[in-house]
Design a protein around this motif. Structure first.
Motif, PDB file in Angstrom:
ATOM      1  N   ASP A  29       0.998  -0.933  -0.413  1.00  0.00           N
ATOM      2  CA  ASP A  29       0.104  -0.031   0.467  1.00  0.00           C
ATOM      3  C   ASP A  29       0.982   1.047   0.004  1.00  0.00           C
ATOM      4  N   ARG A  30      -0.306   2.266  -0.077  1.00  0.00           N
ATOM      5  CA  ARG A  30       0.768   3.412   0.160  1.00  0.00           C
ATOM      6  C   ARG A  30       0.198   4.749   0.141  1.00  0.00           C
ATOM      7  N   ARG A  31       0.763   5.187   1.847  1.00  0.00           N
ATOM      8  CA  ARG A  31      -0.331   6.562   2.485  1.00  0.00           C
ATOM      9  C   ARG A  31       0.837   8.109   2.378  1.00  0.00           C
ATOM     10  N   GLY A  32       0.490   8.208   1.506  1.00  0.00           N
ATOM     11  CA  GLY A  32       1.508   9.918   0.999  1.00  0.00           C
ATOM     12  C   GLY A  32       2.225   9.539   0.657  1.00  0.00           C
ATOM     13  N   THR A  33       3.560   9.599   0.737  1.00  0.00           N
ATOM     14  CA  THR A  33       4.688   9.271   0.464  1.00  0.00           C
ATOM     15  C   THR A  33       5.397   8.373   0.994  1.00  0.00           C
TER      16      THR A  33
END
Length: 52
Positions: A36-40
């Motif tokens: 996953d990715r949360r922002g950067t």
């Protein structure tokens, strides 16, 4: 240390990363999978969790 932000190399770039399981520690130079990715910040799991 569990729950801390670290760094990974992904597609040739350095990214901030956190383990999906915040109680787990990932050793330096251990291979991980991005889930996953949360922002950067990339959310990762250690490769060892996916291997029998």
């Amino acid at each position: 240390m569990p729950g801390q932000t670290g760094r990974v190399i992904y597609e040739g770039n350095s990214w901030q990363a956190r383990c999906e399981d915040e109680g787990m520690t990932i050793a330096p130079n251990q291979r991980v999978y991005v889930v996953d990715r949360r922002g950067t910040t990339l959310i990762v799991i250690p490769e060892s969790l996916l291997r029998p």
